[in-house]
Design a protein around this motif. Structure first.
Motif, mmCIF file in Angstrom:
data_model
loop_
_atom_site.group_PDB
_atom_site.id
_atom_site.type_symbol
_atom_site.label_atom_id
_atom_site.label_comp_id
_atom_site.label_asym_id
_atom_site.label_seq_id
_atom_site.Cartn_x
_atom_site.Cartn_y
_atom_site.Cartn_z
ATOM 1 N N ALA A 92 0.832 -1.201 0.000
ATOM 2 C CA ALA A 92 0.000 0.000 0.000
ATOM 3 C C ALA A 92 0.868 1.253 0.000
ATOM 4 O O ALA A 92 0.553 2.236 -0.670
ATOM 5 C CB ALA A 92 -0.932 -0.003 1.206
ATOM 6 N N ASN A 176 -5.237 7.475 1.453
ATOM 7 C CA ASN A 176 -5.177 6.295 2.324
ATOM 8 C C ASN A 176 -6.422 5.423 2.193
ATOM 9 O O ASN A 176 -6.332 4.196 2.265
ATOM 10 C CB ASN A 176 -5.001 6.724 3.781
ATOM 11 C CG ASN A 176 -3.624 7.284 4.053
ATOM 12 O OD1 ASN A 176 -2.687 7.065 3.298
ATOM 13 N ND2 ASN A 176 -3.505 8.031 5.133
ATOM 14 N N ARG A 177 -7.590 6.045 2.006
ATOM 15 C CA ARG A 177 -8.816 5.263 1.861
ATOM 16 C C ARG A 177 -8.852 4.509 0.535
ATOM 17 O O ARG A 177 -9.306 3.369 0.475
ATOM 18 C CB ARG A 177 -10.046 6.177 1.954
ATOM 19 C CG ARG A 177 -10.390 6.613 3.351
ATOM 20 C CD ARG A 177 -11.837 7.093 3.478
ATOM 21 N NE ARG A 177 -12.252 8.006 2.416
ATOM 22 C CZ ARG A 177 -12.078 9.332 2.459
ATOM 23 N NH1 ARG A 177 -11.475 9.885 3.491
ATOM 24 N NH2 ARG A 177 -12.505 10.091 1.468
ATOM 25 N N ASP A 180 -5.851 0.952 -0.352
ATOM 26 C CA ASP A 180 -6.049 0.129 0.832
ATOM 27 C C ASP A 180 -5.857 -1.325 0.429
ATOM 28 O O ASP A 180 -6.514 -1.816 -0.489
ATOM 29 C CB ASP A 180 -7.472 0.373 1.347
ATOM 30 C CG ASP A 180 -7.817 -0.448 2.571
ATOM 31 O OD1 ASP A 180 -6.991 -1.270 3.008
ATOM 32 O OD2 ASP A 180 -8.928 -0.260 3.078
ATOM 33 N N THR A 181 -4.956 -2.024 1.089
ATOM 34 C CA THR A 181 -4.674 -3.410 0.708
ATOM 35 C C THR A 181 -5.906 -4.304 0.805
ATOM 36 O O THR A 181 -6.017 -5.294 0.085
ATOM 37 C CB THR A 181 -3.563 -3.997 1.596
ATOM 38 O OG1 THR A 181 -3.960 -3.881 2.968
ATOM 39 C CG2 THR A 181 -2.258 -3.270 1.390
ATOM 40 N N LYS A 182 -6.837 -3.981 1.677
ATOM 41 C CA LYS A 182 -8.026 -4.831 1.821
ATOM 42 C C LYS A 182 -8.864 -4.857 0.549
ATOM 43 O O LYS A 182 -9.487 -5.858 0.229
ATOM 44 C CB LYS A 182 -8.870 -4.337 2.996
ATOM 45 C CG LYS A 182 -8.188 -4.524 4.345
ATOM 46 C CD LYS A 182 -8.980 -3.866 5.446
ATOM 47 C CE LYS A 182 -8.198 -3.928 6.753
ATOM 48 N NZ LYS A 182 -8.862 -3.183 7.823
ATOM 49 N N ASN A 194 -2.823 -5.831 7.362
ATOM 50 C CA ASN A 194 -3.556 -5.205 6.270
ATOM 51 C C ASN A 194 -3.707 -3.703 6.463
ATOM 52 O O ASN A 194 -4.427 -3.065 5.718
ATOM 53 C CB ASN A 194 -4.964 -5.803 6.149
ATOM 54 C CG ASN A 194 -4.980 -6.990 5.239
ATOM 55 O OD1 ASN A 194 -4.076 -7.172 4.431
ATOM 56 N ND2 ASN A 194 -6.010 -7.799 5.349
ATOM 57 N N ASP A 195 -3.062 -3.171 7.476
ATOM 58 C CA ASP A 195 -3.196 -1.751 7.758
ATOM 59 C C ASP A 195 -2.660 -0.934 6.608
ATOM 60 O O ASP A 195 -1.532 -1.102 6.201
ATOM 61 C CB ASP A 195 -2.422 -1.427 9.047
ATOM 62 C CG ASP A 195 -2.584 0.009 9.466
ATOM 63 O OD1 ASP A 195 -3.445 0.695 8.880
ATOM 64 O OD2 ASP A 195 -1.849 0.436 10.377
ATOM 65 N N ALA A 196 -3.486 -0.039 6.058
ATOM 66 C CA ALA A 196 -3.059 0.777 4.927
ATOM 67 C C ALA A 196 -2.515 2.118 5.371
ATOM 68 O O ALA A 196 -2.175 2.938 4.545
ATOM 69 C CB ALA A 196 -4.235 0.994 3.967
ATOM 70 N N SER A 197 -2.420 2.343 6.665
ATOM 71 C CA SER A 197 -1.892 3.632 7.097
ATOM 72 C C SER A 197 -0.379 3.643 6.977
ATOM 73 O O SER A 197 0.247 2.595 7.052
ATOM 74 C CB SER A 197 -2.298 3.906 8.551
ATOM 75 O OG SER A 197 -1.779 2.920 9.391
#
Length: 198
Positions: A92, A176-177, A180-182, A194-197
């Motif tokens: 990400a 960031n939204r 997002d890897t999710k 999976n945190d995209a931050s």
């Protein structure tokens, strides 16, 4: 922004590099239409003939500037990936770095994708950003690696262009939204990072 030397005179042995740096300064100041080989020759303190030995025409210079752009983009993505610790968060981070590079270097970013041989699909290009994208896609996409490569590139490039063209605000929270890897590979096992931050 592109960070380059501000020296106005050429005093060393690498004229090609000096010309590229001068071209990058002109590109960010006025866009590609503002770049003149003769003007660059005057800026670095050499004859036009010396410039033409390295760049026979403006198209050759623009291609060199584009190559510099893709190298800088790749470096920014690599650093972002390493800072995020690799894995899904690193993946990400490369996408967000792509968008931020475009926003920080709009003229260079646009030129990079119009004046270089590498500007094809990342599924078969050999530049560093493409290699990095394919590596992550193969790691997380399995048999869908090619689809994931194209999907991730389309998301990052599309978002960058929408922001550059003023269709979307250049907002970190929005970046960031969207990146997002999710949304790219939702089937990650529970407990995966999976945190995209950043």
């Amino acid at each position: 922004m592109v960070t380059v030397s501000t020296s106005k005179a050429y005093h060393h042995g690498d004229l090609r590099t000096a010309l590229v740096e001068a071209g990058l300064r002109h590109l960010e100041a006025g866009g590609e239409t503002d770049i003149s080989l003769r003007q660059l020759a005057r800026e670095v303190g050499v004859s036009a003939t010396a410039v033409y030995r390295h760049f026979p025409d403006k198209k050759a210079l623009l291609a060199a500037l584009a190559e510099s752009g893709i190298a800088r983009l790749g470096e920014a993505q690599r650093i972002a990936s390493e800072h995020a610790g690799g894995g899904p968060a690193g993946f990400a981070a490369t996408g967000r770095a792509y968008v931020h590079f475009a926003l920080d270097n709009p003229a260079l970013f646009r030129l990079t994708f119009t004046h270089a041989d590498h500007a094809g699909s990342p599924t078969n290009s050999s530049d560093e950003p493409s290699r990095l994208l394919r590596s992550y896609s193969e790691q997380f996409g399995g048999e869908n690696a090619e689809r994931l490569t194209l999907q991730a590139w389309a998301v990052a490039h599309g978002l960058a262009m929408l922001m550059l063209d003023g269709r979307l605000p250049p907002d970190d929270a929005l970046i960031n939204r969207v990146i997002d890897t999710k949304s790219l590979f939702p089937a990650q096992p529970s407990g995966s990072n999976n945190d995209a931050s950043p």
